[in-house]
Design a protein around this motif. Structure first.
Motif: not given
Length: 171
Positions: A121-123, A128-131, A136-137, A168-170
């Motif tokens: 969800l975050l990515y 959000f970036t990986y970092a 966040i987690l 989606d992006r990935g």
């Protein structure tokens, strides 16, 4: 300072509510968690250091969610129609969920372990970036990448079983 928090609230309330709803799967609980997130953000505004405000708010939201889990045990209530009646119908996330995310994909995501679902969800949804996601987690970058990889792999595997594909992006 108060006016800037009001602006931040208006800008991110929709995204935070969708993120928290997808984690707890209950509209009312998500609303409570959003309010608690902004309450804590207000209390700890002085400790905010020039990091990105969106990532900081999502970190606060994550901590609020974890605190709720610890306090009440596992939350497993569902409201499937939430995405159809979300307040911000014009945002990219709701358009994406409304048009691209089928019921099968929602079920696959809900079946993922919490860490994998949050990483995805975050990515993928919140950008959000990986970092930033790892921050966040509150996990290592390697752990975040592994959780995201496993989530993508499971989603891809389950979608291929049904002959679907994702844009989606990935993937």
């Amino acid at each position: 300072m108060r006016s800037s928090l009001d602006e931040v609230y208006r800008q991110y309330i929709g995204e935070l509510q969708r993120y928290l709803y997808f984690l707890c799967r209950n509209h009312h609980t998500a609303e409570d968690l959003v309010q608690e997130t902004f309450y804590r953000a207000y209390l700890y505004l002085e400790s905010y250091s020039d990091e990105k405000v969106k990532a900081w708010l999502f970190r606060v939201a994550h901590n609020v969610f974890i605190d709720r889990l610890r306090k009440e045990g596992r939350v497993d209530l569902y409201e499937a129609e939430y995405f159809e009646r979300a307040a911000d119908k014009e945002t990219p996330e709701t358009l994406w969920f409304g048009h691209e995310l089928s019921l099968k994909v929602k079920r696959i995501l809900e079946a993922l372990p919490l860490a994998q679902r949050q990483a995805w969800l975050l990515y993928e949804v919140h950008g959000f970036t990986y970092a930033e996601g790892a921050g966040i987690l509150d996990i290592s970058l390697a752990s975040y990448k592994i959780a995201l990889f496993r989530a993508r792999h499971k989603l891809r595997e389950k979608l291929q079983e049904g002959g679907s594909c994702s844009h989606d992006r990935g993937f």
